[in-house]
Design an enzyme around this catalytic site. Structure first.
Site, PDB file in Angstrom:
ATOM      1  N   HIS A 297       0.839  -1.193   0.000  1.00 44.08           N
ATOM      2  CA  HIS A 297       0.000   0.000   0.000  1.00 44.08           C
ATOM      3  C   HIS A 297       0.872   1.238   0.000  1.00 44.08           C
ATOM      4  CE1 HIS A 297      -4.091  -1.379   0.135  1.00 44.08           C
ATOM      5  NE2 HIS A 297      -3.792  -2.266   1.051  1.00 44.08           N
TER       6      HIS A 297
ATOM      7  N   LYS B  84     -13.219   5.951   7.123  1.00 45.86           N
ATOM      8  CA  LYS B  84     -13.368   7.151   6.288  1.00 45.86           C
ATOM      9  C   LYS B  84     -14.838   7.478   6.064  1.00 45.86           C
ATOM     10  CE  LYS B  84     -12.042   7.133   1.898  1.00 45.86           C
ATOM     11  NZ  LYS B  84     -13.044   7.762   1.001  1.00 45.86           N
TER      12      LYS B  84
END
Length: 948
Positions: free
Chosen positions: A154, A599
């Site tokens: 990532h 999020k």
């Protein structure tokens, strides 16, 4: 401007910290010497001046220091800025190495004193014994367990492999230095002439490595490729996993005595198979990943077999050999007369030749040594294990156990765990991409022209019919789109790779953004299309890959249980999973996404919805298993990131905080970004981190209470979640201008340009928060030291909970007492608050206000930063009210120590980064300036570790 976070008052250095302080000073002095030698006295003096001003700003909130620092930074040339940024970045790296060494040092001190720590295998086995759990019961539980950390690639892993290699060398030299000092202390010689000489040699080697670091490029010239990410991940197998995992098993075997320890701990990998949002991953990268993994595993076995041959020099003239061992030696192609009386050496030369041939077949590689030519390759790891166990059995009959434990036994365990594949590679793709491929196949086959437009019942009906149809979908000779060909070739490569590297090489197909039952059926149909599913759903179907839904958003988590219930209610699905291939019999993995749910709804709501989803899923599968002939084994796969906002934090506490009955010996969890390096770059720390996973799984399975949390606790959590999500979404999604503020007040744009990972920072070419990947979202907030995803909304939620409409002082007191009780008695709540405490300790409003100055719209800046500051204060107060702790990290002395020693040296990087970003956005776009920004990102991420 907000005041800097208060720093602890200067105190005398505790004896326990002296070695750490000495190591930091030693490495800092060496770095300073290198800077003087290489850059000159003026460069060193400038760096020291900035450090002192930054320390004054942090420790004393000195406005004069603040003004002087700002003026100084603005006056720096581009070359000066890059030099200063590099210096503080390298110091962050060196301080990390000193901290890691001290962590190992303190652990050894505790163990020598007989003090065992929570999270260790020893402490867990002691707790199990006190709870009446026998070694036999532990062995039985492990026989059906599966624990797997999964390494992912990532865009937060900012380390180059060259830097990692140099730092490993420094870590080894620090260990050697400790050994020299320990030997000197033990010898108690009046006039020790040797130790000063050894220390001098050690320091010379350290200085050489620090010099190497200073002249080693921190940044990549080009964007990281998937092949680069594969190599980075493999370096952790070479340094840590291949050797440390067998050691962990050995400690369990020693503790459990005669009871066998099943190979339940295995590694997983996403790199090379994770296509979600990454156009650079395809069939070629999957094949390359598996070849490189096989190469790594087989070269490890070849090395160990070579050394075994050197050690097992036993002569048939001196000791009897059983028939099986004689036969294995006779089958070897080794005809050297000098070894005719050494059956082990002859046999191992044959094993080496077969492994060398296997290496050539699977990876194309050549073995380093050849006593005889490579020949007769092993087709499976089981064939290799048979030969190694013949040797083991022979040694045991010769009462030569001492020759088994040092190398042969770890090798046998390594082959059991890593096979020829090293780690299981998962496939992952977004559900909409699967849908697009099927829509094209169905349109070309004239089954339906607009599959994507069908409603859910119509999709299910169509897909079930096709899963019951033995015919393929593809039309011979048709030119399908590049996307369809690419996706289908991934599945075809998976089928071929399982045949070549073994069925453990690829076991899972993960569906990102699972929102419906049809998302699961689509993947089954794609498997059927290439032969990964055999038969039809209504007639003895078998599916090679476990179809794994990934529930990510708040809404998806809420729907998870109903989706799985409806999926297993479909005709043929339950029976198909029950008759699954032997390596995955009766298993269902379900992946839970921490990053996107955070999020979407904020820290508290994300954790609460995950908690509820797990309980609901367990209830679904418990219900299925009550009537099923063969039970389905449910395994949660936790998509935890490095930061707390992405589900990070201490793994031991996180696993123990799982809802009752949701572990049951089964857990997979992702290891992401910069956390991989901090956990596994050092072999000993790597083993300790693996130990915590095993220890927590044992305790959560065998000691965890099975009853649910108190109803009052659950009700309170539900109320807190509603208020927390409302506060979070009000700021992030409902405040006009918030997106502009985020892109201006954090280095998100610069992070997107940094050559960190092969995956784009955003799913779409927009500046919407919704489209931004959760990982760079959290990374950016860490860089500006607000760490907002790790705490925002909790203060408002507690305030609303304590002060409902019409609340009296008595009711407020009762509600506060309930929260305090939850913190003391409910692992879920206490673990979540502990993680928030850690994140708040690493946040800094004064530094964050510097980043806010990058927002050109002053009214917008004031409005949003004031809202963030208010919630920060509320959250701080909420934590104090509930825990009773007036300071952060009251119960985490190790992290307190870390912050005390490191943060004064990270702060200059923030000041420099803000100045560089300001210049860059003003139009100074030369490569030198961009390099300075990117190095500062690297240094801050290294310094903050799991908040980077």
């Amino acid at each position: 401007m907000p005041k800097p976070s208060p720093a602890p008052k200067n105190k005398a250095i505790p004896n326990s910290e002296r070695p750490l302080v000495e190591d930091i000073r030693l490495l800092g002095r060496m770095l300073g010497d290198v800077i003087r030698e290489q850059e000159g006295d003026a460069a060193y003096a400038l760096i020291e001046q900035i450090r002192q001003l930054s320390v004054s700003f942090r420790r004393h909130a000195d406005p004069v220091a603040d003004k002087t620092l700002n003026k100084l930074l603005k006056s720096l040339s581009g070359d000066q800025t890059v030099s200063v940024v590099r210096a503080f970045t390298y110091f962050s790296h060196l301080a990390n190495l000193a901290e890691d060494r001290h962590h190992i040092r303190r652990r050894a001190v505790h163990e020598r004193a007989g003090s065992i720590r929570p999270g260790s295998i020893d402490m867990t086995l002691k707790r199990l014994s006190s709870g009446g759990i026998t070694p036999q019961a532990i062995s039985d539980m492990l026989a059906h367990s599966f624990v797997s950390p999964v390494l992912t690639a990532h865009p937060t892993e900012v380390q180059r492999k060259s830097i990692l290699d140099a730092e490993r060398a420094i870590a080894q030299l620090l260990t050697a230095r400790d050994d020299i000092l320990a030997q000197a202390a033990a010898s108690q010689v009046a006039h020790d002439a040797l130790t000063p000489r050894e220390l001098s040699q050690n320091e010379a080697q350290l200085r050489a490595r620090v010099l190497q670091l200073w002249h080693t490029r921190l940044l990549r010239f080009t964007k990281l490729t998937v092949a680069d990410e594969i190599e980075n991940a493999l370096s952790y197998y070479e340094s840590t996993f291949l050797r440390e995992i067998p050691k962990l098993y050995a400690s369990l075997e020693q503790a459990l005595g005669p009871h066998p320890v099943h190979s339940f701990l295995r590694m997983g990998q996403w790199i090379g198979g994770d296509r979600d949002g990454n156009p650079n991953v395809n069939a070629q990268t999957l094949s390359h990943a598996l070849r490189r993994q096989a190469d790594m595993a087989l070269r490890h076995y070849l090395t160990e077999v070579h050394y075994l041959g050197g050690e097992l020099s036993l002569s048939a003239m001196l000791v009897d050999f059983p028939p099986g061992m004689q036969a294995l030696a006779q089958s070897s192609p080794d005809s050297n007369e000098h070894r005719k009386d050494e059956p082990y050496r002859r046999a191992l030369i044959g094993v080496y030749a077969r492994l060398a041939a296997t290496l050539k077949d699977l990876s194309g590689g050549e073995a380093a040594r050849h006593a005889v030519a490579p020949q007769n390759p092993y087709l499976t790891p089981e064939e290799l294990l048979r030969d190694l166990r013949v040797i083991e059995s022979s040694l045991l009959t010769q009462r030569a156990q001492a020759l088994v434990g040092q190398r042969l036994q770890p090798l046998i365990r390594a082959v059991e765990v890593f096979g020829f594949h090293l780690a299981t590679v998962d496939l992952r793709q977004s559900s909409d991409q699967h849908e697009a491929v099927l829509a094209e196949l169905l349109a070309v086959a004239r089954i339906t022209p607009h599959y994507a437009q069908l409603d859910e019942p119509a999709k299910r009906s169509l897909l079930l019919g096709l899963l019951n149809d033995a015919r393929p979908l593809r039309v011979m000779g048709h030119a399908y789109s590049a996307h369809a060909n690419s996706e289908i070739s991934i599945f075809e490569t998976a089928r071929q790779s399982r045949a070549l590297f073994g069925t453990q090489a690829i076991r899972h197909d993960i569906i990102s953004h699972t929102e419906s039952v049809s998302d699961l059926l689509e993947v089954m149909l794609l498997q059927k299309e290439v032969g990964l599913m055999q038969g039809t759903l209504d007639a003895q179907a078998r599916c090679d890959l476990i179809v794994v839904p990934l529930f990510e958003s708040i809404e998806d988590l809420r729907n998870a249980a109903s989706i799985m219930r409806e999926f297993y209610a479909l005709p043929g699905v339950l029976a198909m999973v029950q008759r699954g291939a032997p390596d995955q019999y009766g298993e269902q993995d379900i992946m839970l996404g921490y990053s996107d749910s955070n999020k979407d709804g904020g820290i508290f709501t994300s954790n609460w919805e995950l908690y509820q989803a797990e309980i609901a899923l367990v209830e679904v599968f418990d219900g299925i298993n009550q009537s099923a002939g063969s039970p389905i084994r449910l395994r949660m796969f936790h998509g935890r990131g490095g930061t707390v906002g992405r589900g990070g934090g201490p793994s031991f506490e996180a696993i123990l905080a799982q809802p009752p009955g949701t572990v049951r010996g089964q857990i997979r969890l992702t290891e992401q970004g910069e956390v991989i390096g901090s956990k596994y770059a050092n072999p000993e720390i790597g083993r300790r981190n693996l130990e915590t996973l095993v220890a927590a799984t044992l305790e959560a399975t065998l000691l965890h209470p099975t009853q649910s949390a108190e109803p009052a606790f659950l009700q309170a959590a539900a109320e807190l979640s509603l208020a927390s999500m409302a506060a979070y979404r009000k700021l992030v999604y409902e405040t006009p201008g918030f997106t502009e503020y985020f892109f201006d007040a954090t280095p998100i744009r610069e992070i997107a340009e940094l050559n960190i990972g092969s995956r784009p920072a955003s799913r779409k070419a927009t500046q919407k928060i919704e489209d931004l990947r959760a990982i760079p979202w959290g990374f950016s907030w860490g860089q500006c030291r607000l760490t907002l995803p790790g705490w925002f909304g909790f203060g408002a939620a507690v305030d609303a909970f304590l002060n409902p409409p019409g609340a009296t002082a008595k009711l407020r007191k009762q509600r506060l007492a309930l929260l305090q009780q939850m913190q003391k008695q409910w692992p879920f709540f206490s673990s979540l608050l502990s993680n928030m405490d850690m994140v708040m300790a690493k946040s800094d409003l004064a530094l964050a206000s510097r980043y806010a100055e990058l927002v050109e719209d002053k009214r917008l800046r004031k409005k949003i930063f004031s809202a963030i500051e208010l919630e920060w204060q509320r959250t701080t107060q909420a934590l104090e009210l509930i825990t009773g702790d007036k300071q952060r990290l009251t119960h985490n002395a190790a992290l307190q120590r870390s912050i005390r020693h490191r943060f004064p040296y990270i702060d200059p990087l923030h000041h420099l980064q803000v100045e560089l970003v300001r210049r860059y956005r003003a139009g100074q776009t030369d490569e030198r300036l961009k390099r300075g920004i990117h190095i500062s990102i690297n240094g801050i991420a290294a310094g903050l570790r799991n908040t980077g």
